[in-house]
Design an enzyme around this catalytic site. Structure first.
Site, PDB file in Angstrom:
ATOM      1  N   CYS A  91      16.602  -6.423  -0.157  1.00  0.00           N
ATOM      2  CA  CYS A  91      16.762  -7.528   0.833  1.00  0.00           C
ATOM      3  C   CYS A  91      18.105  -8.232   0.284  1.00  0.00           C
ATOM      4  CB  CYS A  91      15.778  -8.465   0.517  1.00  0.00           C
ATOM      5  SG  CYS A  91      15.740  -9.282  -1.432  1.00  0.00           S
ATOM      6  N   GLU A 105       0.681  -1.232  -0.161  1.00  0.00           N
ATOM      7  CA  GLU A 105      -0.063   0.137   0.057  1.00  0.00           C
ATOM      8  C   GLU A 105       0.945   1.218  -0.114  1.00  0.00           C
ATOM      9  OE1 GLU A 105       0.337  -2.603   2.270  1.00  0.00           O
ATOM     10  OE2 GLU A 105      -0.823  -1.939   4.325  1.00  0.00           O
TER      11      GLU A 105
HETATM   12  P1  NAD Z   1       5.785  -6.030   4.913  1.00  0.00           P
HETATM   13  O1  NAD Z   1       5.972  -7.537   5.481  1.00  0.00           O
HETATM   14  O2  NAD Z   1       5.651  -5.152   5.996  1.00  0.00           O
HETATM   15  O3  NAD Z   1       4.645  -6.146   3.555  1.00  0.00           O
HETATM   16  C1  NAD Z   1       4.565  -6.834   2.775  1.00  0.00           C
HETATM   17  C2  NAD Z   1       2.993  -7.169   2.334  1.00  0.00           C
HETATM   18  O4  NAD Z   1       2.556  -7.705   3.316  1.00  0.00           O
HETATM   19  C3  NAD Z   1       2.478  -5.808   1.817  1.00  0.00           C
HETATM   20  O5  NAD Z   1       1.819  -6.139   0.611  1.00  0.00           O
HETATM   21  C4  NAD Z   1       1.798  -5.505   3.093  1.00  0.00           C
HETATM   22  O6  NAD Z   1       0.480  -4.832   2.655  1.00  0.00           O
HETATM   23  C5  NAD Z   1       1.280  -7.116   3.643  1.00  0.00           C
HETATM   24  N1  NAD Z   1       1.286  -7.101   4.865  1.00  0.00           N
HETATM   25  C6  NAD Z   1       1.733  -6.076   5.991  1.00  0.00           C
HETATM   26  N2  NAD Z   1       1.335  -6.531   7.180  1.00  0.00           N
HETATM   27  C7  NAD Z   1       0.445  -7.540   6.994  1.00  0.00           C
HETATM   28  C8  NAD Z   1      -0.318  -8.215   8.028  1.00  0.00           C
HETATM   29  N3  NAD Z   1      -0.105  -8.143   9.583  1.00  0.00           N
HETATM   30  N4  NAD Z   1      -0.984  -9.253   7.475  1.00  0.00           N
HETATM   31  C9  NAD Z   1      -1.214  -9.600   6.136  1.00  0.00           C
HETATM   32  N5  NAD Z   1      -0.493  -8.801   5.296  1.00  0.00           N
HETATM   33  C10 NAD Z   1       0.417  -7.778   5.762  1.00  0.00           C
HETATM   34  O7  NAD Z   1       7.216  -5.843   4.144  1.00  0.00           O
HETATM   35  P2  NAD Z   1       7.773  -4.384   3.547  1.00  0.00           P
HETATM   36  O8  NAD Z   1       8.191  -3.405   4.623  1.00  0.00           O
HETATM   37  O9  NAD Z   1       6.789  -4.079   2.266  1.00  0.00           O
HETATM   38  O10 NAD Z   1       8.912  -4.792   2.778  1.00  0.00           O
HETATM   39  C11 NAD Z   1      10.330  -4.986   3.320  1.00  0.00           C
HETATM   40  C12 NAD Z   1      10.741  -6.367   3.630  1.00  0.00           C
HETATM   41  O11 NAD Z   1      10.694  -7.198   2.731  1.00  0.00           O
HETATM   42  C13 NAD Z   1      12.032  -6.493   4.349  1.00  0.00           C
HETATM   43  O12 NAD Z   1      11.855  -7.583   5.429  1.00  0.00           O
HETATM   44  C14 NAD Z   1      12.707  -7.165   3.184  1.00  0.00           C
HETATM   45  O13 NAD Z   1      13.864  -7.870   3.518  1.00  0.00           O
HETATM   46  C15 NAD Z   1      11.668  -8.133   2.518  1.00  0.00           C
HETATM   47  N6  NAD Z   1      12.098  -8.559   1.242  1.00  0.00           N
HETATM   48  C16 NAD Z   1      12.246  -9.780   1.094  1.00  0.00           C
HETATM   49  C17 NAD Z   1      12.762 -10.200  -0.397  1.00  0.00           C
HETATM   50  C18 NAD Z   1      13.107 -11.777  -0.443  1.00  0.00           C
HETATM   51  O14 NAD Z   1      13.192 -11.932  -1.563  1.00  0.00           O
HETATM   52  N7  NAD Z   1      13.548 -12.557   0.588  1.00  0.00           N
HETATM   53  C19 NAD Z   1      12.799  -9.383  -1.290  1.00  0.00           C
HETATM   54  C20 NAD Z   1      12.125  -8.015  -1.062  1.00  0.00           C
HETATM   55  C21 NAD Z   1      11.961  -7.591   0.401  1.00  0.00           C
END
Ligand code: NAD
Length: 497
Positions: free
Chosen positions: A281, A176
C-alpha cells in the site's frame, strides 16, 4: 492436504462449517493448503472466549501485560526464519521482504512494550477547593482486526500489539489468502504468557466479517484492505455503535524535480514500484517527472532497469520480486495494463508475457512501464497493485502537487529534489497523509502513526504510535473532592461563583 483452522481460547480449533478456501503457493501455481471459513457461530465462540478473558486481562497491571509482549517479541525473533518462509510461500514476496514484514510488526510490539508509560492518564491537583481531577485510559473490551493479504505479519501485529497491551482482548480475521502467519503468531502469544482467549484468530470471509461487525460484544474494529470494503466496514461498524477505523487502497506518487539525483531516483523507484511485485500500500506505482528533460532522462534510464529486474521464486534471497498472490490477481493486473494501452499510454516495457523457467505455472509477471498516463485515465485513477509503473508528466511543481492532491487516494507521496524550499512547500501543501522527502516509501516508524487521507482511510485515528493507544482505549475523567470535612458533612456539589 494441509488444513488451516482457527485459534480460540489458547488452542487450535477445528472448523466445522464445511466451507474451505484454497491457500495457494504462488511460486508453484498450485494449492498448498485449505483454510476453514468460519460460520457465524464459530466466530461467536471466539468473541465469547475474548469476552471471558477480558476482566482478568484488563485488570492485569500494565507492567505484567508489557512483560507478555517482551516475551512475545523474543519468541517471534526466535521463530523469524520459520515465519518468513511460511509467509513467503503463501504470499509470494521474497524472503528478505517477508522478514521485513515480520520485523515491521515487531517494531510495533516493541513500541507496545512501553504501555505502562503510554497508558498513563493526566492529573490536575487543586482544580477547585479540595478538588482534584484525573483522567485514565481504560481498555474497550473485545476488539477485532480484519487484515489484508499483503502484510500478513505486520498488520495483525499493528493491531493486536497495541490493543492487547492496553488491556483489550482480541479476535483477528486474517486474509483467507495467507492465514498461516497470524495463526502462528497467536500460538506464540500463548507461549509468551497471554492467558487463553486474549488473542484469537478466526479464519473466514464475509460471513465472519459481518458477524464481527454486528455482534454487540465487539467494541472496536480496525480494518486494513481495499477502499470499498474499508468504507463498508466503517459505515456498518459505526451503525452498530462500534469504534471503527478502516484503511484502504492507495496510488502513491513519486515527484521528481529537475535537480534530483537521477541515479538515486531510479535506484529507489525500482525498489518502491516493483518490490513485493507492487503489492504494497506504500508502493510508488506513479512517477511524476517535472519538465520534459527530466521525463526523457528518466525514461531512458528506467527502461533497461525494468527489463533487467531479477524475478525469482519467493523463497529466493536475491530476487527483486517474486510472483503475484493469485492467478486471479495476476489477470486483474494484466487487464489494467491493457486498459492503459487502450487509453493511449505508451507501453515502454510489457511484463505480461514473462514466464519463469522451472516455475511455468507460477503467477509471475515482469515489470511493466507505461509513459504518458493522464489524470483522466481510469488505469491511473484506480489502484493496480502489481509490478506496474505509470509515468505522468508534469510541467512544473504546481502541477506535480495537484496530481496526488486531486487523486482519490491519499496514502503516501514523495518528492526527490535538492531544493529544500520546494520540498517544504510540497510537504506543506500536498493533500496526502504520509510524505517522503528523498525517501521513496515514507512509512512512519512504530512510535509515530501510520495513516493516509481521502479514500485511503476512513475514520479519524491512525494505526500505532500514540494514536493507536488512543484508538484502543477510552478516556474516563474523575473529579474528586476530599476536603477534610467531606465525610462528616452533607456532600453537595460546590456552586461555581
Ligand atoms: P481486501 O479488501 O480484498 O481484503 C481485506 C480483508 O477484507 C480480508 O480479510 C478479506 O477477507 C475481507 N473481505 C474481502 N471482501 C469482503 C467483503 N465483501 N465483506 C467483508 N469482508 C471482506 O484487500 P486485500 O486484497 O487483501 O489487500 C489489498 C488491499 O489492501 C489494497 O487495496 C491495499 O492498498 C490495501 N492496503 C492498505 C493498507 C493501508 O494501510 N492503507 C495497508 C495494506 C494494504
Amino acid at each position: 492436504m494441509k488444513k488451516i483452522e482457527h485459534y480460540v481460547n489458547g488452542a487450535i480449533v477445528e472448523g466445522n462449517s464445511g466451507r474451505l478456501h484454497d491457500v495457494l503457493n504462488p511460486t508453484e501455481g498450485k494449492v498448498q493448503a485449505q483454510v476453514s471459513l468460519a460460520t457465524k457461530s464459530e466466530v461467536e465462540l471466539a468473541i465469547a472466549a475474548a469476552e471471558k478473558a477480558f476482566p482478568a486481562w484488563s485488570s492485569t497491571n500494565p507492567q505484567r501485560r508489557a512483560r507478555v509482549l517482551f516475551n512475545f517479541k523474543a519468541l517471534v525473533e526466535k521463530d523469524m526464519d520459520n515465519l518468513a518462509r511460511m509467509l513467503s510461500s503463501e504470499h509470494g514476496k521474497t524472503l528478505p521482504d517477508a522478514r521485513g514484514d515480520v520485523q515491521r510488526g515487531l517494531d510495533v510490539i516493541e513500541f507496545a512494550c512501553g504501555i505502562p508509560h503510554l497508558q498513563k492518564g493526566e492529573y490536575t491537583e487543586g482544580a477547585g477547593p479540595g478538588i482534584d481531577l484525573y483522567s485514565m485510559r481504560q481498555p474497550l473490551g473485545v476488539c477485532a482486526g480484519i487484515t489484508p493479504f499483503n502484510f500478513p505479519a505486520m498488520i495483525p501485529m499493528w493491531m493486536f500489539g497495541v490493543a492487547i497491551a492496553c488491556g483489550n482482548t482480541f479476535v483477528v480475521k486474517p486474509s483467507e489468502r495467507d492465514p498461516s502467519v497470524p495463526m502462528r503468531l497467536a500460538e506464540l502469544m500463548t507461549e509468551a504468557g497471554a492467558p487463553e482467549g486474549v488473542l484469537n484468530v478466526v479464519n473466514g470471509d464475509k460471513e465472519a466479517v459481518d458477524t464481527l461487525l454486528e455482534d454487540p460484544r465487539v467494541e472496536a474494529i480496525s480494518f486494513v484492505g481495499s477502499s470499498d470494503i474499508a468504507q463498508y466496514i466503517y459505515a456498518n461498524g459505526a451503525a452498530n455503535n462500534k469504534r471503527v477505523q478502516g484503511f484502504g487502497g492507495a496510488k502513491n506518487h513519486m515527484i521528481v524535480m529537475p535537480d534530483a539525483d537521477m541515479d538515486t531516483v531510479v535506484n529507489q523507484v525500482i525498489g518502491s514500484a516493483y518490490g513485493s511485485a507492487g503489492e504494497r500500500c506504500m508502493a510508488t506505482p506513479v512517477i511524476v517527472p517535472v519538465g520534459k528533460e527530466t521525463a526523457d532522462k528518466l525514461v531512458e534510464m528506467l527502461i533497461p532497469r525494468v527489463k533487467s529486474l531479477n524475478i525469482g521464486p519467493s523463497l529466493s534471497e536475491e530476487a527483486d520480486l517474486g510472483p503475484l498472490v493469485t492467478a486471479a490477481h495476476k489477470q486483474r493486473v494484466a487487464d489494467y495494463i491493457q486498459m492503459a494501452v487502450d487509453e493511449g499510454q505508451d507501453l515502454l516495457v510489457d511484463g505480461r508475457d514473462f514466464v519463469l523457467e522451472g516455475y511455468e505455472e507460477g503467477y509471475f509477471m515482469g515489470g511493466t512501464l507505461l509513459d504518458n498516463a493522464k489524470p483522466e485515465h481510469q488505469s491511473y485513477v484506480e489502484e493496480i497493485f502489481g509490478p506496474v509503473l505509470q509515468i505522468v508528466r508534469a510541467d512544473n511543481l504546481e502541477e506535480a502537487i495537484a496530481l496526488p492532491s486531486d487523486h482519490q487516494y491519499g496514502n503516501g507521496v514523495c518528492i526527490f529534489t535538492r531544493n529544500g524550499s520546494a520540498a517544504r512547500d510540497f510537504a506543506n501543501r500536498v493533500q496526502v497523509g504520509m510524505v517522503g522527502i528523498n525517501v521513496p516509501i515514507p512509512v512512519p516508524l512504530a512510535y509515530h502513526t501510520f495513516g493516509g487521507w481521502k479514500r485511503s482511510s476512513f475514520g479519524d485515528t491512525n494505526q500505532h504510535g500514540p494514536e493507536g493507544v488512543k484508538f484502543w482505549t477510552k478516556v474516563k475523567t474523575v473529579t474528586q473532592r476530599w476536603p477534610d470535612d467531606v465525610l462528616s458533612s452533607d456532600f453537595t456539589i460546590p456552586t461555581m461563583k
